[in-house]
Every structure is written in C-alpha cells, then in structure tokens.
Design an enzyme around this catalytic site. Structure first.
Site, PDB file in Angstrom:
ATOM      1  N   ASN A 196      18.774 -21.077  39.459  1.00 45.12           N
ATOM      2  CA  ASN A 196      17.626 -21.054  37.903  1.00 45.12           C
ATOM      3  C   ASN A 196      17.216 -22.516  37.346  1.00 45.12           C
ATOM      4  O   ASN A 196      18.083 -23.715  37.031  1.00 45.12           O
ATOM      5  CB  ASN A 196      19.329 -21.419  37.298  1.00 45.12           C
ATOM      6  CG  ASN A 196      19.347 -20.859  35.481  1.00 45.12           C
ATOM      7  OD1 ASN A 196      18.219 -21.578  34.764  1.00 45.12           O
ATOM      8  ND2 ASN A 196      20.362 -20.079  34.981  1.00 45.12           N
ATOM      9  N   PHE A 213      17.421 -19.434  28.820  1.00 42.75           N
ATOM     10  CA  PHE A 213      17.758 -18.676  29.562  1.00 42.75           C
ATOM     11  C   PHE A 213      19.033 -18.083  29.467  1.00 42.75           C
ATOM     12  O   PHE A 213      20.221 -18.687  28.296  1.00 42.75           O
ATOM     13  CB  PHE A 213      17.224 -19.076  30.643  1.00 42.75           C
ATOM     14  CG  PHE A 213      18.498 -19.976  30.926  1.00 42.75           C
ATOM     15  CD1 PHE A 213      19.478 -19.993  31.828  1.00 42.75           C
ATOM     16  CD2 PHE A 213      18.072 -20.977  30.662  1.00 42.75           C
ATOM     17  CE1 PHE A 213      20.630 -21.301  31.802  1.00 42.75           C
ATOM     18  CE2 PHE A 213      19.213 -22.434  30.938  1.00 42.75           C
ATOM     19  CZ  PHE A 213      20.672 -22.644  31.593  1.00 42.75           C
ATOM     20  N   ASP A 243      29.974 -24.320  36.856  1.00 47.70           N
ATOM     21  CA  ASP A 243      29.740 -22.643  36.580  1.00 47.70           C
ATOM     22  C   ASP A 243      30.343 -22.368  35.115  1.00 47.70           C
ATOM     23  O   ASP A 243      30.446 -23.742  34.598  1.00 47.70           O
ATOM     24  CB  ASP A 243      30.524 -22.402  37.284  1.00 47.70           C
ATOM     25  CG  ASP A 243      30.537 -20.633  37.504  1.00 47.70           C
ATOM     26  OD1 ASP A 243      29.609 -20.515  38.144  1.00 47.70           O
ATOM     27  OD2 ASP A 243      31.722 -20.311  37.427  1.00 47.70           O
TER      28      ASP A 243
END
Length: 195
Positions: free
Chosen positions: A10, A150, A77
């Site tokens: 990402n 995002f 995460d």
C-alpha cells in the site's frame, strides 16, 4: 540514519510511515525481494494482533531465506470498527472495502455513527519482535468527503482536530498527528530512539 523495511503493498501506508519517521532519522523503504514486495498469507482471524504477528513471522522467514535476518522489518494491520456494526468491518476492513465500497458502508451505518480505527504495528528489530498499538476514535461521515488518503479515509472523521474533516480532507502530516497509524508509529519511533 537507520533503514526500516516496511512490508506493505500500500503506497499510502508507505507515504505515511515515511512522513512520520524520516524527520526522526529513519529511511523507510518498501521491503522487496528481487524487485517485488513478497506475497504473504493473511490468516483468517478476528484479531488484529494475531494478523500482524503472522505477517511479521512470514516476513522474518523471508529475511532469513535472503540472509538478511539482521535487518529490521515493519508490518502493520489496521481495522475500522463501527460501533453500530459490532466487529465490522474490523479485521476484514480491506476485503469489505473491495466488496461493497465506501457507498456500501455508508448505507449500512444508521444513526449511531461512532467508530474507531485500530492499528497494530509489529517490528522485527533484527533480534526480537516488538508490538505497538494506535487507536483513533471518530465518526462515520454522512457522505464521501475529500481527495487525499486511501481506504476509508473519505468517510472517517477523527474526533481529534476540528472534528469536521475526514482523513481524506487532511494533509499526510495532519492525518499522522491524530490517526491510528500515526499513533502506533509514534510509539514505535519512541522505541527506536531509545534503542
């Protein structure tokens, strides 16, 4: 200057980590093997810490196979937890976003728009794994707002700051100052500066 390998595909996460850690003397780079970010298997579990630890364990195995075990490795995460939808989307935030999109999330949220983001960052120091947690409370917006960021950034309004703008309406620096990822990485940065 130290170098920190970040195992992520990402670019937004990489940009945020760089913006936060580069001023502190850390070069953040994408973890690549033969020019590519390694594929890892994300476990199916309802616990962010379990996912982050599984990711870092796989990353350390790759480092060992590449004779790079002394290098640092960062994985993280994150999950969005909407109060009105217990544990949703949570650990499955990325998959849910791909499946129903931001519009789908907005349709599911009722009057109670409270939510929080949580990030678990796991760092392989070259010797041990350290875990850092960041949380950010906020609200789900009524509509998609903003062009930056995002993921869920265009529908999440953090309580910190002015409480009116979504993450997608903030600069990277503004977002990092109050975001879940920013808080986890700030704690990580404190750890790095002391060690």
């Amino acid at each position: 200057m130290g170098t920190l390998n970040f195992l992520t595909g990402n670019p937004g996460k990489l940009e945020e980590a760089t913006a936060l850690l580069a001023p502190l003397g850390w070069k953040v780079q994408s973890f690549v093997v033969e020019g590519n970010v390694p594929e890892i298997v994300e476990p199916q579990t309802d616990n962010l810490t379990t996912v982050a630890l599984a990711k870092v364990a796989q990353g350390v195995e790759i480092l060992a196979a590449e004779s790079r075990l002394s290098e640092s490795l960062l994985v993280e995460d994150s999950g969005l937890f909407i109060d009105a939808l217990p544990d949703f989307p949570g650990v499955y935030s990325a998959q849910i976003l791909k499946s129903i999109g931001l519009e789908g999330i907005l349709k599911l949220v009722g009057e109670n728009r409270s939510a929080q983001f949580t990030t678990i960052a796991a760092l392989w120091t070259g010797e041990v794994v350290e875990v850092f947690v960041g949380q950010c409370a906020g609200q789900i917006s009524e509509e998609i707002q903003g062009q930056h960021g995002f993921g869920y950034d265009p529908i999440f309004i953090p309580n910190e700051g002015d409480g009116k703008r979504t993450f997608a309406e903030m600069t990277v620096e503004e977002k990092s100052a109050c975001s879940h990822r920013g808080k986890a990485l700030s704690t990580l940065a404190d750890f790095l500066s002391q060690n």
